[in-house]
Enzyme design. Structure first.
Site, mmCIF file in Angstrom:
data_model
loop_
_atom_site.group_PDB
_atom_site.id
_atom_site.type_symbol
_atom_site.label_atom_id
_atom_site.label_comp_id
_atom_site.label_asym_id
_atom_site.label_seq_id
_atom_site.Cartn_x
_atom_site.Cartn_y
_atom_site.Cartn_z
ATOM 1 N N PRO A 1 2.957 4.848 -17.881
ATOM 2 C CA PRO A 1 4.169 5.909 -18.217
ATOM 3 C C PRO A 1 5.438 5.597 -17.327
ATOM 4 O O PRO A 1 6.334 6.041 -18.142
ATOM 5 C CB PRO A 1 3.508 7.132 -17.486
ATOM 6 C CG PRO A 1 1.928 6.910 -17.350
ATOM 7 C CD PRO A 1 1.643 5.352 -17.343
ATOM 8 N N HIS B 1 0.122 -2.208 -4.448
ATOM 9 C CA HIS B 1 -1.198 -2.886 -4.585
ATOM 10 C C HIS B 1 -1.286 -3.978 -3.794
ATOM 11 O O HIS B 1 -0.204 -4.465 -3.186
ATOM 12 C CB HIS B 1 -1.072 -3.508 -6.142
ATOM 13 C CG HIS B 1 -0.670 -2.592 -7.175
ATOM 14 N ND1 HIS B 1 -1.346 -1.270 -7.448
ATOM 15 C CD2 HIS B 1 0.322 -2.399 -8.040
ATOM 16 C CE1 HIS B 1 -0.911 -0.624 -8.554
ATOM 17 N NE2 HIS B 1 0.006 -1.182 -8.881
#
Length: 359
Positions: A195, A329
């Site tokens: 998104p 991450h």
């Protein structure tokens, strides 16, 4: 008069005592700050250690990558079957990776994997956009190319080899035109679309929507995998993307990544020793491919800024040098796990160029 003198003497005595006390206090503070060496705050200590460990980790992974790539890669059937069976038995990606009417009934609740306390009721309108069944069905492909966006792909001439796979997965709507095809190919069967990209490139589909549809043309009739249920704010823009593709009769097929699958997959990788951070898109689709494909080949998976062979500097992506969200991450740790699977013959990581005779 005597009373006044007595009070004055008492006041002077009190002031004298207080003065002595504050003088002593100031001496202690001054002495401590000027003559007593202080250890650095724990946060600074740990930060320095983390930086050293990070550099050490990077150098160790690069060294392993160079060493293991100096030998011919060979698929090891027993290791491949064992790991794929373990992953499939825990995560069931073939049937659960994508939200469908079969695994998410009308009236059920969708629990966001990033916001557990804010479940979403599956209304008839929402239910209608889910495919009836998994788009993967019972299909198992022989070869799959999973294409990351690392700068290591630039000038790799890997495009033809990537496109030779039966199923090709790409990450985050990467550019394929403009001279990139020779290095990254153009065949696409599944591509993810975060998104954040929809907001940055297409104004969250709150303005003109045709540029979004035109932007997906290079992917043909590929599945567009949207993480609509990672966080609550991802749902509206993912639905707008779905409605836009339907309204413009695009051949692209939008589907939603299942939050249940993401939660299960994170639990699986944590059990394998991966640090508790959000999984990257690359690791998610590589994991899915390991369930769907007998032979998994990874391209563009290299999280460092120097080439493992020539040591020349690399851009962050093959198409730009924009900084990625590395703090979200555990990219080096993820790559280290994938590198171990490469050594075990479970999957193959391609680093550098792709010669025509490279099997």
């Amino acid at each position: 008069m005597k009373i006044a003198i007595h009070k004055l003497l008492s006041l002077m005595l009190v002031l004298g005592v207080l003065g002595s006390f504050f003088t002593l206090l100031l001496w202690i503070v001054y002495s401590d700050s000027d003559t007593t060496p202080r250890s650095p705050p724990k946060s600074l200590k740990s930060g320095s250690a983390d930086s050293t460990d990070c550099i050490s980790c990077r150098d160790s992974i690069i060294e392993k990558a160079v060493e293991w790539h100096s030998h011919s890669w060979r698929r090891q059937e027993s290791n491949n079957k064992k790991f794929r069976a373990l992953l499939s038995g825990k995560c069931h990606g073939a049937t659960k990776a994508v939200v469908t009417q079969a695994n998410t009934p009308l009236g059920s609740r969708v629990v966001y994997d990033g916001e557990k306390r804010k479940p979403l009721q599956v209304t008839p309108a929402l239910f209608s956009v889910f495919p009836k069944e998994s788009p993967f069905g019972n299909t198992t492909w022989d070869t799959c190319s999973i294409v990351g966006n690392g700068g290591i792909l630039a000038n790799s001439t890997c495009g033809q080899r990537i496109d030779s796979a039966q199923f090709v997965i790409r990450c985050n709507l990467p550019p394929l035109e403009g001279g990139y095809a020779k290095d990254v190919g153009n065949k696409t069967d599944l591509v993810t679309a975060n998104p954040s990209i929809l907001h940055e490139k297409f104004a969250g589909l709150m303005e003109r929507r045709r540029p979004f549809v035109e932007g997906l043309r290079p992917y043909g009739n590929a599945l567009i995998l949207l993480p609509a249920f990672s966080y609550g704010h991802n749902t509206p823009v993912s639905l707008r993307a779905t409605y836009t593709l339907e309204d413009f009769q695009s051949p692209a097929r939008p589907v939603f990544l299942s939050p249940d699958y993401l939660t299960t997959l994170a639990r699986f990788w944590h059990s394998q020793g991966l640090p508790p951070a959000r999984l990257s898109t690359g690791l998610i689709v590589a994991s899915l491919a390991l369930e769907l494909c007998h032979n998994v080949h990874l391209y563009g998976f290299w999280p460092f800024s120097v080439h493992p062979h020539g040591h020349q500097p690399l851009t962050n992506h093959y198409y730009d040098n924009r900084e990625s969200k590395k703090k979200i991450h555990a990219m080096p740790a993820e790559f280290d796990h994938l590198l171990r699977l490469h050594r075990q013959g479970v999957l193959r990581i391609h680093l550098g160029q792709c010669p025509a005779n490279d099997g």
